[in-house]
Design a protein around this motif. Sequence first.
Motif, PDB file in Angstrom:
ATOM      1  N   UNK B  89       0.905  -1.239   0.039  1.00 41.59           N
ATOM      2  CA  UNK B  89      -0.013   0.141  -0.020  1.00 41.59           C
ATOM      3  C   UNK B  89       0.967   1.246   0.128  1.00 41.59           C
ATOM      4  N   UNK B  90       0.206   2.343  -0.345  1.00 43.71           N
ATOM      5  CA  UNK B  90       0.919   3.701  -0.550  1.00 43.71           C
ATOM      6  C   UNK B  90      -0.078   4.822  -0.619  1.00 43.71           C
ATOM      7  N   UNK B 145       6.937   5.770  -1.153  1.00 46.62           N
ATOM      8  CA  UNK B 145       7.231   4.502  -0.391  1.00 46.62           C
ATOM      9  C   UNK B 145       6.002   3.883  -0.160  1.00 46.62           C
ATOM     10  N   UNK B 146       6.278   2.453   0.140  1.00 51.39           N
ATOM     11  CA  UNK B 146       5.223   1.465   0.176  1.00 51.39           C
ATOM     12  C   UNK B 146       5.340   0.958   1.458  1.00 51.39           C
ATOM     13  N   UNK B 153      -5.134  -1.424   8.171  1.00 48.86           N
ATOM     14  CA  UNK B 153      -4.094  -0.389   8.307  1.00 48.86           C
ATOM     15  C   UNK B 153      -4.273   0.385   7.021  1.00 48.86           C
ATOM     16  N   UNK B 154      -4.584  -0.165   6.058  1.00 50.15           N
ATOM     17  CA  UNK B 154      -4.953   0.943   4.629  1.00 50.15           C
ATOM     18  C   UNK B 154      -6.197   1.746   4.933  1.00 50.15           C
ATOM     19  N   UNK B 155      -7.376   1.107   5.673  1.00 51.02           N
ATOM     20  CA  UNK B 155      -8.549   1.872   5.997  1.00 51.02           C
ATOM     21  C   UNK B 155      -7.990   2.924   6.970  1.00 51.02           C
ATOM     22  N   UNK B 159      -4.723   4.515   3.007  1.00 49.52           N
ATOM     23  CA  UNK B 159      -3.802   4.167   1.897  1.00 49.52           C
ATOM     24  C   UNK B 159      -4.387   3.534   0.731  1.00 49.52           C
ATOM     25  N   UNK B 160      -3.647   3.554  -0.390  1.00 50.81           N
ATOM     26  CA  UNK B 160      -4.451   2.660  -1.399  1.00 50.81           C
ATOM     27  C   UNK B 160      -3.519   1.408  -1.524  1.00 50.81           C
ATOM     28  N   UNK B 161      -4.347   0.330  -1.883  1.00 47.77           N
ATOM     29  CA  UNK B 161      -3.582  -0.841  -1.976  1.00 47.77           C
ATOM     30  C   UNK B 161      -3.317  -1.030  -3.281  1.00 47.77           C
TER      31      UNK B 161
END
Lengths: 275, 275
Positions: B89-90, B145-146, B153-155, B159-161
């Motif tokens: 994700x980033x 950075x990813x 964690x993305x939610x 962040x975007x998966x």
Amino acid sequence: MIKSVAIQGIKGSFHHIVSKHYFGDQVAIHECLSFDKAVQCLLNKETDAVIMAIENSIAGSIIPNYALIDSHNLCIVGEEYLDIQHHLMALPNQSIDDITEVYSHPMALLQCKAFFKTQPHIKLIEDKDTASVAQRIQSKGLKNVGAIASTLAAELFQLHILAKSIQTIKHNETRFVIVKRENHEIPEADINKASLKFELEHKRGSLAAMLNVMSDCKLNLTKIQSLPKIETPWKYAFFVDVTFEDLKNYKKAKAILKIMAQDFKVLGEYKNTKH
Amino acid sequence: MIKSVAIQGIKGSFHHIVSKHYFGDQVAIHECLSFDKAVQCLLNKETDAVIMAIENSIAGSIIPNYALIDSHNLCIVGEEYLDIQHHLMALPNQSIDDITEVYSHPMALLQCKAFFKTQPHIKLIEDKDTASVAQRIQSKGLKNVGAIASTLAAELFQLHILAKSIQTIKHNETRFVIVKRENHEIPEADINKASLKFELEHKRGSLAAMLNVMSDCKLNLTKIQSLPKIETPWKYAFFVDVTFEDLKNYKKAKAILKIMAQDFKVLGEYKNTKH
């Protein structure tokens, strides 16, 4: 006699110490960055044997190494036990007060955490290996830097030991196995230990029935570990080590267990070194 | 109902996901840097419960966590199974080609090694945690950075998966236990699983005899693990989990096993969540 052995890590590592104990000093050491790479060397016939840590008294079994042996159908041909002792070392003529940074493998740093609480002037920095830091201190003449490694590493890289056995848990006995592509060298008279793997349906009493056969055939269990098979719910794999005095009894047990279990497999038949 | 639970890691970690499954969203999360610290919080009564990974299908048992529960006489009051899925994700509006560096825990990097071989433009850098990298990317607005972390964690960190389930072994089922100082809350009618620890002299057939009692009392073994006692050669500790349908049978087995084994101890009696 074999010509070369692959180890995880570099010379001066605990795997190197095991190689010296088992093979002596006449064998070439093939330094590998990982257990996977060491096994690849063996499969490609670049080396004749691999030394692998397989379990220790702090963390238990090293399941990924069991999986490497099992999935590539390798053979355990021997074993060695080593009591892992971590020492703090640096260039000669440095005192512990001169040391401002210690680099080591995260696991070694973790195991020595209590000692470094008493040395608040030292900064701990993660590195990929224990012995390679010792090597780097020598080759680059790094002052004020410490490594956590074995007495062999201190000898090889001419470092001075500033503090002995700095790990919190004073005994960490680690069992290493010697692994080859095939096993057709150990005389039957020397075989008194075997590593077995089998699978059982999740049926009440199925493991008890296996252990009863082992007990009836006078096998001593020295290790047992279940591992659920993720792809097959309610199916379990078991890794079992047994020792015995009479090979005939072991062969009898093996013949019965093969019929009782699914996917019964001998990972190795070798000489017990634990007394 | 409890007020607070200690987890290893930060919000968005897999331990946090387990807490949400088990306790819902109304409980305060106490973020801890290590399992040791989480247990200290529990002992100091700063928190009411701890969530701990205890075994997984790749690495087997996490023996140090068993040791923490055992040595502090804590109680397992429940369990949860989670299939660990790692996602890349980033920040939003970044594509995978924009990513030049991925930071994560060494274990997560290792588990996703094969995926990153197909992305040679990405440099892998070790970090102390998975979710905290996701948090840092958001708080500092780090482009290029990813992070490797969970959907939670993305939610949480918006962040975007970029790539889903990038770990090499597609199923890594991890078992977590919920641990408290004492257990006096689970109704007897709900108890159908127990975690036991006992020690046996190294005598042929001693483990088989224990398993026979379990089988006779209709207990199903779901896990067994031997651990040699380093200070006492030839003495072994066993960690065993059993499930059962009738609590009476379990109580009968327990009464017999207590007499047969040395240092027999119940680590927890709780509800089985694996079906």
